[in-house]
Enzyme design. Structure first.
Site, PDB file in Angstrom:
ATOM      1  N   TYR A  65      -5.133  11.522  13.490  1.00 22.62           N
ATOM      2  CA  TYR A  65      -5.838  10.241  13.665  1.00 22.62           C
ATOM      3  C   TYR A  65      -4.914   9.135  13.178  1.00 22.62           C
ATOM      4  O   TYR A  65      -4.319   9.223  12.118  1.00 22.62           O
ATOM      5  CB  TYR A  65      -7.133  10.231  12.850  1.00 22.62           C
ATOM      6  N   ASP A  85       3.048   8.725  10.005  1.00 22.10           N
ATOM      7  CA  ASP A  85       1.856   7.981   9.613  1.00 22.10           C
ATOM      8  C   ASP A  85       1.403   8.521   8.265  1.00 22.10           C
ATOM      9  O   ASP A  85       0.800   9.589   8.169  1.00 22.10           O
ATOM     10  CB  ASP A  85       0.758   8.133  10.667  1.00 22.10           C
ATOM     11  N   LYS A 103      -4.532   2.644   2.713  1.00 26.41           N
ATOM     12  CA  LYS A 103      -5.331   3.315   1.686  1.00 26.41           C
ATOM     13  C   LYS A 103      -4.810   3.060   0.250  1.00 26.41           C
ATOM     14  O   LYS A 103      -5.034   1.985  -0.264  1.00 26.41           O
ATOM     15  CB  LYS A 103      -5.501   4.787   2.032  1.00 26.41           C
TER      16      LYS A 103
HETATM   17  C1  LIG Z   1      -7.250   6.199   7.680  1.00 22.23           C
HETATM   18  C2  LIG Z   1      -6.120   6.411   8.562  1.00 22.23           C
HETATM   19  C3  LIG Z   1      -5.732   5.458   9.525  1.00 22.23           C
HETATM   20  C4  LIG Z   1      -6.545   4.228   9.816  1.00 22.23           C
HETATM   21  O1  LIG Z   1      -6.647   3.378   8.730  1.00 22.23           O
HETATM   22  P1  LIG Z   1      -7.850   2.312   8.693  1.00 22.23           P
HETATM   23  O2  LIG Z   1      -7.567   1.511   7.462  1.00 22.23           O
HETATM   24  O3  LIG Z   1      -9.108   3.096   8.633  1.00 22.23           O
HETATM   25  O4  LIG Z   1      -7.745   1.496   9.929  1.00 22.23           O
HETATM   26  C5  LIG Z   1      -4.570   5.678  10.229  1.00 22.23           C
HETATM   27  N1  LIG Z   1      -3.827   6.779  10.042  1.00 22.23           N
HETATM   28  C6  LIG Z   1      -4.182   7.727   9.144  1.00 22.23           C
HETATM   29  C7  LIG Z   1      -3.302   8.918   8.948  1.00 22.23           C
HETATM   30  C8  LIG Z   1      -5.344   7.584   8.386  1.00 22.23           C
HETATM   31  O5  LIG Z   1      -5.697   8.547   7.543  1.00 22.23           O
END
Ligand SMILES: *Cc1c(COP(=O)(O)O)cnc(C)c1O
Length: 431
Positions: A144, A239, A267
């Site tokens: 994701y 990512d 995060k």
């Molecule tokens: C949470 C997450 C996202 C998206 O971040 P948001 O702040 O929710 O838009 C993208 N990539 C990874 C790996 C994530 O865990």
């Protein structure tokens, strides 16, 4: 435990907010029941509006590595608030946070801050495309990367690797440049490269996947990806929105020797405030506006309150790198405890740990990719989740999420959680 007030609050929310929530996973759809409405957090705990207390293993889906209401982050935020919420002009705290992050990551010379992980990834992809002059990207099923259009893809029909939209509202024209590969399967990536007519701009991957449950990439697989990208002139994007400052002080890069071309974060680097970031070597970042032609902007990007929270969080981690060994030990202890509880109850369970991240599947074989993750017993997960909630243990409300240990979750709380797991699994097995 009673949930009456939450049930009522959920009904009220439902009338004015779609599904009653501002982000779908919060609605408890995959486990059933009503999500507790949270009144406040403190240290390791969440308190809901019915007065129930939970040990929190979600931590706002990752950011809160120091638990709730950490005094250092709180005072940094309070001080920033008093100076003004936002200026839309440069502030020195942006440079300070940038320096803290850049100094830790070999792959990053420069970084730009945005307000979410979604935005960070969307911007990184645009930069990768602008830099390489190519449109196609490769993504892995089960990873994701936020909800931007070109990433909301699922496998298309038949053997084609080109994705089709996974949500109405996403034009197929916007996903036709997204090729889908299988996690930990290098042949599937080679196939994408072979099928791309005009060349691949980048391969984007969660080097430690945390959005199909916790599924780490094999080192050999990452190495092969690096070679494949280099051979084809494609950029490799890690990512690390979730794994950054979570799996280790330097995320996946503290565990793997493979160096990406670009990194996305979010995060933890916001300390609980909305922050995302993407970084790369200077030569790539030079293509970004205003230095270069690739456009990207944000009214509240790098806003001083979010930056203050992020700086307090990141600098505290940097000053206390030993935290990760402690968190990792506790995550291991928790998973060993779950395994032993499952074994005694005769329930199949496999687990994973990476630093402060942990994951488990009700399955009898190790999980290497999304297709294997889907073979888990998600009904069993739903029953386990409900049982744990009733025991005051707040776990992510889906079998395809990752759990997190904060510095506030002591060995004693881990023991308490294992005891709860033991009685919940026993009850499930007996039912
Ligand atoms: C949470 C997450 C996202 C998206 O971040 P948001 O702040 O929710 O838009 C993208 N990539 C990874 C790996 C994530 O865990």
């Amino acid at each position: 435990m009673g949930y009456e007030k939450s049930i009522k609050a959920f009904e009220e929310a439902y009338r004015v907010i779609p599904g009653g929530v501002d982000s779908p996973v919060r609605a408890f759809s995959s486990v059933g029941g009503t999500p507790p409405f949270i009144e406040r957090g403190e240290s390791a705990y969440l308190y809901d509006i019915d007065g129930n207390r939970y040990i929190d293993y979600v931590q706002s889906w990752g950011p809160l590595i120091f638990g709730h209401c950490d005094s250092d982050i709180e005072s940094a935020v309070m001080a920033a608030v008093k100076r003004g919420l936002s200026f839309g002009a440069p502030t020195t705290v942006e440079t300070e946070l940038a320096e803290e992050i850049v100094s830790l990551f070999d792959a990053i010379d420069k970084i730009r801050f945005v307000s979410s992980g979604t935005e960070a990834v969307m911007s990184a992809l645009r930069l990768a495309r602008g830099y390489t002059g190519r449109d196609d990207i490769v993504k892995f099923t089960g990873c994701y990367h936020g909800h931007s259009d070109s990433l909301l893809v699922q496998a298309g029909s038949g053997a084609v690797t080109f994705g089709s939209p996974s949500s109405p509202g996403v034009p197929a024209d916007l996903t036709k440049h997204t090729l889908l590969a299988q996690y930990n399967n290098i042949e599937s990536v080679e196939k994408c490269f072979a099928e791309s007519e005009k060349g691949v701009a980048c391969v984007i991957i969660e080097p430690i996947a945390g959005n199909m449950g916790l599924v780490p990439a094999d080192e050999a697989f990452l190495e092969a990806l690096r070679v494949l990208c280099d051979r084809n002139g494609a950029l490799l994007i890690f990512d690390e929105v979730m794994s950054g400052f979570r799996a280790s002080l330097t995320g996946a890069q503290g565990i793997s020797s493979v160096k990406p071309d670009m990194v996305t974060m979010g995060k933890v680097i916001g300390g609980g405030m909305p922050v995302g970031a993407f970084g790369a070597r200077a030569e790539i970042m030079a293509h970004l506006s205003p230095e270069g032609p690739v456009y990207q902007a944000g009214t509240l990007s790098g806003n001083p309150v979010a930056m203050a929270a992020g700086l307090a969080s990141v600098s505290k981690l940097k000053r206390n790198p030993a935290i990760y060994a402690t968190l990792g030990d506790r995550a291991e202890k928790l998973m060993r405890g779950f395994e032993s509880a499952a074994e005694d109850a005769g329930i199949p369970l496999v687990t994973n740990v990476r630093g402060s991240m942990f994951g488990f599947f009700f399955s009898d074989k190790p999980v290497k990719n999304f297709e294997e993750a889907l073979e888990n017993d998600s009904e069993m997960f739903a029953r386990f989740h409900k049982g744990m909630l009733d025991h005051g243990i707040y776990l992510a409300c889906s079998a395809y999420e990752t759990g997190f240990i904060s510095t506030e979750i002591s060995d004693a709380l881990i023991d308490e959680t294992i005891e709860a797991a033991r009685s919940v699994m026993k009850a499930i097995a007996a039912a």
